[in-house]
Design a protein around this motif. Structure first.
Motif, PDB file in Angstrom:
ATOM      1  N   THR A 128     -13.082  58.597 -30.881  1.00  0.00           N
ATOM      2  CA  THR A 128     -12.202  58.175 -31.958  1.00  0.00           C
ATOM      3  C   THR A 128     -11.194  57.154 -31.446  1.00  0.00           C
ATOM      4  OG1 THR A 128     -10.739  60.056 -31.523  1.00  0.00           O
ATOM      5  CG2 THR A 128     -12.397  60.340 -33.239  1.00  0.00           C
ATOM      6  N   ASP A 131      -6.097  55.791 -34.343  1.00  0.00           N
ATOM      7  CA  ASP A 131      -5.805  56.323 -35.674  1.00  0.00           C
ATOM      8  C   ASP A 131      -6.572  57.606 -35.964  1.00  0.00           C
ATOM      9  OD1 ASP A 131      -4.104  54.175 -36.265  1.00  0.00           O
ATOM     10  OD2 ASP A 131      -5.782  52.955 -36.992  1.00  0.00           O
ATOM     11  N   THR A 133      -9.851  57.706 -36.197  1.00  0.00           N
ATOM     12  CA  THR A 133     -11.073  57.333 -36.917  1.00  0.00           C
ATOM     13  C   THR A 133     -12.263  57.354 -35.968  1.00  0.00           C
ATOM     14  OG1 THR A 133      -9.763  55.923 -38.393  1.00  0.00           O
ATOM     15  CG2 THR A 133     -12.139  55.535 -38.333  1.00  0.00           C
TER      16      THR A 133
END
Length: 148
Positions: A128, A131, A133
């Motif tokens: 990830t 953030d 994500t």
């Protein structure tokens, strides 16, 4: 030492952030023969819509290795590196990795199964960005040899 019977499902803490460097991307691209200008030239990468040079898709192995290192350092796992053969490697890429990314890995063992006198240990590394994500997922299988 046999692979720990409770290894399947084991997870490890997220790794410290890995700062993706421009020169690391260029070196990796050169090592794997990725010659497209977006891997080497900032201007070419920006012209293609990226913030910086773009890592080849398999660069995810550099980051996911940090998760695998946790497993290999786990004395309770029963995995001795001298008895390990890499069986399989796959990636699911959500977006390209670019220089400047800060990436973390959440690593876990998905399955352990007997394979003759050996064990097949399958893992998943979720990569990830800063953030949180999902950027990529690396799937690996290790064949761990039984006792001699």
């Amino acid at each position: 030492m046999p692979v720990a019977p409770d290894l399947s499902g084991r997870t490890y803490p997220p790794t410290a952030p890995y700062a993706v460097g421009r020169e690391k991307v260029r070196e990796f691209a050169a090592a794997v023969g990725a010659t497209h200008p977006v891997h080497h030239d900032v201007d070419a990468a920006r012209a293609a819509g990226y913030a910086d040079v773009v890592a080849p898709p398999t660069f995810a192995i550099v980051v996911s290795q940090r998760g695998l290192d946790q497993l290999l350092a786990d004395d309770t796992a029963g995995i001795e590196l001298s008895r390990v053969v890499h069986g399989d490697q796959r990636f699911t890429i959500e977006r390209p990795i670019v220089a400047g990314d800060e990436l973390q890995v959440a690593f876990g063992v998905t399955t352990v199964r007997a394979l003759g006198g050996n064990a097949m240990v399958s893992t998943e590394a979720k990569i990830t960005d800063a953030d949180g994500t999902l950027v990529a997922t690396a799937f690996s299988s290790l064949v761990v040899g039984g006792d001699a």
